[in-house]
Motif scaffolding. Structure first.
Motif, PDB file in Angstrom:
ATOM      1  N   TRP A  16       0.935  -1.250   0.076  1.00 18.63           N
ATOM      2  CA  TRP A  16      -0.187   0.093  -0.047  1.00 18.63           C
ATOM      3  C   TRP A  16       0.926   1.402   0.004  1.00 18.63           C
ATOM      4  O   TRP A  16       1.894   1.290   0.595  1.00 18.63           O
ATOM      5  CB  TRP A  16      -0.827   0.152   1.178  1.00 18.63           C
ATOM      6  CG  TRP A  16      -1.782  -1.245   1.445  1.00 18.63           C
ATOM      7  CD1 TRP A  16      -1.627  -2.327   1.915  1.00 18.63           C
ATOM      8  CD2 TRP A  16      -3.003  -1.488   0.701  1.00 18.63           C
ATOM      9  NE1 TRP A  16      -2.530  -3.331   1.892  1.00 18.63           N
ATOM     10  CE2 TRP A  16      -3.654  -2.706   1.089  1.00 18.63           C
ATOM     11  CE3 TRP A  16      -3.951  -0.555  -0.010  1.00 18.63           C
ATOM     12  CZ2 TRP A  16      -4.833  -3.193   0.816  1.00 18.63           C
ATOM     13  CZ3 TRP A  16      -5.035  -0.984  -0.519  1.00 18.63           C
ATOM     14  CH2 TRP A  16      -5.523  -2.276  -0.109  1.00 18.63           C
ATOM     15  N   ILE A  21      -3.385   4.393  -0.189  1.00 21.74           N
ATOM     16  CA  ILE A  21      -4.250   4.856   0.789  1.00 21.74           C
ATOM     17  C   ILE A  21      -3.647   6.307   0.725  1.00 21.74           C
ATOM     18  O   ILE A  21      -2.562   6.515   1.267  1.00 21.74           O
ATOM     19  CB  ILE A  21      -4.092   4.189   1.944  1.00 21.74           C
ATOM     20  CG1 ILE A  21      -4.400   2.570   1.756  1.00 21.74           C
ATOM     21  CG2 ILE A  21      -4.978   4.800   3.241  1.00 21.74           C
ATOM     22  CD1 ILE A  21      -3.963   1.717   2.988  1.00 21.74           C
ATOM     23  N   LYS A  40      -6.009   9.718   7.096  1.00 23.88           N
ATOM     24  CA  LYS A  40      -4.966   9.080   8.079  1.00 23.88           C
ATOM     25  C   LYS A  40      -4.559  10.146   9.162  1.00 23.88           C
ATOM     26  O   LYS A  40      -4.671  11.394   8.568  1.00 23.88           O
ATOM     27  CB  LYS A  40      -3.637   8.911   7.214  1.00 23.88           C
ATOM     28  CG  LYS A  40      -3.864   7.752   6.123  1.00 23.88           C
ATOM     29  CD  LYS A  40      -2.448   7.493   5.224  1.00 23.88           C
ATOM     30  CE  LYS A  40      -2.380   8.955   4.375  1.00 23.88           C
ATOM     31  NZ  LYS A  40      -1.130   8.937   3.689  1.00 23.88           N
ATOM     32  N   PHE A  73      -7.137   2.745   6.992  1.00 20.23           N
ATOM     33  CA  PHE A  73      -6.310   1.466   6.654  1.00 20.23           C
ATOM     34  C   PHE A  73      -7.209   0.130   6.680  1.00 20.23           C
ATOM     35  O   PHE A  73      -7.192  -0.840   5.924  1.00 20.23           O
ATOM     36  CB  PHE A  73      -5.048   1.364   7.664  1.00 20.23           C
ATOM     37  CG  PHE A  73      -4.164   2.460   7.252  1.00 20.23           C
ATOM     38  CD1 PHE A  73      -3.192   2.514   6.521  1.00 20.23           C
ATOM     39  CD2 PHE A  73      -4.219   3.583   8.398  1.00 20.23           C
ATOM     40  CE1 PHE A  73      -2.422   3.708   6.440  1.00 20.23           C
ATOM     41  CE2 PHE A  73      -3.405   4.554   8.169  1.00 20.23           C
ATOM     42  CZ  PHE A  73      -2.393   4.675   6.971  1.00 20.23           C
ATOM     43  N   TYR A 119       2.919  -0.811   4.234  1.00 21.80           N
ATOM     44  CA  TYR A 119       2.607   0.487   3.812  1.00 21.80           C
ATOM     45  C   TYR A 119       3.794   1.229   3.708  1.00 21.80           C
ATOM     46  O   TYR A 119       4.675   0.939   4.424  1.00 21.80           O
ATOM     47  CB  TYR A 119       1.607   1.095   4.874  1.00 21.80           C
ATOM     48  CG  TYR A 119       1.027   2.286   4.392  1.00 21.80           C
ATOM     49  CD1 TYR A 119       0.124   2.591   3.227  1.00 21.80           C
ATOM     50  CD2 TYR A 119       1.529   3.759   4.714  1.00 21.80           C
ATOM     51  CE1 TYR A 119      -0.332   3.449   3.016  1.00 21.80           C
ATOM     52  CE2 TYR A 119       1.097   4.783   4.307  1.00 21.80           C
ATOM     53  CZ  TYR A 119      -0.005   4.655   3.435  1.00 21.80           C
ATOM     54  OH  TYR A 119      -0.595   6.092   2.658  1.00 21.80           O
ATOM     55  N   ASP A 143       1.437   8.233   8.290  1.00 18.11           N
ATOM     56  CA  ASP A 143       1.533   6.999   7.701  1.00 18.11           C
ATOM     57  C   ASP A 143       2.073   5.858   8.751  1.00 18.11           C
ATOM     58  O   ASP A 143       1.428   4.807   8.577  1.00 18.11           O
ATOM     59  CB  ASP A 143       2.474   7.285   6.557  1.00 18.11           C
ATOM     60  CG  ASP A 143       1.933   8.291   5.475  1.00 18.11           C
ATOM     61  OD1 ASP A 143       0.918   8.220   5.112  1.00 18.11           O
ATOM     62  OD2 ASP A 143       3.015   8.814   4.860  1.00 18.11           O
ATOM     63  N   SER A 165      -0.906   3.202  10.351  1.00 16.49           N
ATOM     64  CA  SER A 165      -0.803   1.796   9.656  1.00 16.49           C
ATOM     65  C   SER A 165      -0.667   1.118  10.691  1.00 16.49           C
ATOM     66  O   SER A 165      -1.065   0.109  10.746  1.00 16.49           O
ATOM     67  CB  SER A 165       0.321   1.928   8.386  1.00 16.49           C
ATOM     68  OG  SER A 165       1.300   2.092   9.068  1.00 16.49           O
ATOM     69  N   CYS A 195       5.366  -0.742   8.233  1.00 15.46           N
ATOM     70  CA  CYS A 195       5.294   0.540   7.523  1.00 15.46           C
ATOM     71  C   CYS A 195       6.772   0.905   6.972  1.00 15.46           C
ATOM     72  O   CYS A 195       7.759   0.744   8.079  1.00 15.46           O
ATOM     73  CB  CYS A 195       4.834   1.608   8.151  1.00 15.46           C
ATOM     74  SG  CYS A 195       4.616   3.301   7.203  1.00 15.46           S
TER      75      CYS A 195
END
Length: 259
Positions: A10, A127, A160, A166, A182, A190, A194, A201
């Protein structure tokens, strides 16, 4: 590592896959004032200003720029070692933007990197905290061709770092958090969001730790070009094996309703 193999990747959009020509516009603005700064100097200043706002004024950068632009320009000039009348600078910047045309363009490596990951068998999704122009930006840069799913904040009414955005992505794709990775450039949106949803991530920062010195986070890469290497380290050979049905689902979800 005992977690399931990563099968879904993602991505964030702005400054992960696409960028603006803001440095060129600001360089022209400064030249109008008789000030010469290199593009690299301006790029670093923008990077530091972005990171300061991400850290100290979370969520502001995603809002209408009229609400924060004077504030932001002041910080940008600080990092450039300049003291200038803000209103005049903004007026000149807006004129330069009108002449040059402010546009979002993909990094040279974005599409080929996404294509390579897709050909390796990963399912790809977006996303993003973005307004109603997100799909136009994707289409203009032909990035829409690489994504199986696209979850955009303006289309679902969730931004986010709310883990719900998510979780919606996981639900629509049929993925689990453990199968997902992610990739984005804003730690506070982020990484925080996530990870609250159970995803791993990677944080993008093109300048090592510069601008993110406050963080103690070891999953930092300079661009999406390093994703494949990370997956290789994580999973050995790393490429997932998709079922026949999964190989034939190549579309971007419409996500037309708000939640």
């Amino acid at each position: 590592m005992n977690s399931p193999m990563i099968r879904y990747l993602w991505f964030d959009l702005g400054y992960t896959l696409v960028k603006t020509n803001r440095e060129d516009i600001y360089r022209k603005t400064l030249e109008t004032l008789g000030i010469v700064k290199t593009r690299d100097e301006i790029t670093i200043a923008y990077h530091l200003a972005d990171k300061l706002f991400m850290r100290e004024y979370r969520g502001v950068l995603g809002k209408d720029s009229r609400h924060f632009l004077p504030w932001y320009i002041g910080v940008l000039n600080y990092y450039l070692g300049l003291s200038l009348p803000i209103e005049e600078v903004i007026s000149l910047q807006q004129k330069a933007a009108k002449e040059e045309g402010m546009r979002w363009t993909a990094f040279d490596f974005s599409k080929p990197t996404l294509r390579s990951l897709k050909e390796a068998g990963y399912r790809l999704g977006l996303i993003s905290n973005w307004d109603g122009t997100a799909r136009e930006v994707l289409k203009a840069n032909r990035l829409d061709e690489e994504f199986d799913f696209a979850i955009i904040s303006s289309e679902i009414g969730i931004e986010k770092p709310d883990p719900a955005i998510f979780e919606i992505a996981l639900s629509e794709s049929g993925a689990t958090a453990e199968q997902s990775l992610y990739v984005g450039d804003n730690y506070y949106d982020d990484v925080v969001g996530s990870r609250q949803a159970g995803m791993d991530c990677l944080l993008i920062n093109p300048y090592g730790t510069r601008g993110i010195e406050e963080l103690n986070y070891d999953r930092v890469i300079s661009s999406i070009r390093e994703v494949a290497a990370y997956l290789g380290q994580l999973q050995g050979v790393g490429s997932p094996s998709l079922s026949e049905g999964e190989r034939h689902v190549d579309h971007i979800g419409t996500n037309s309703g708000n939640v």
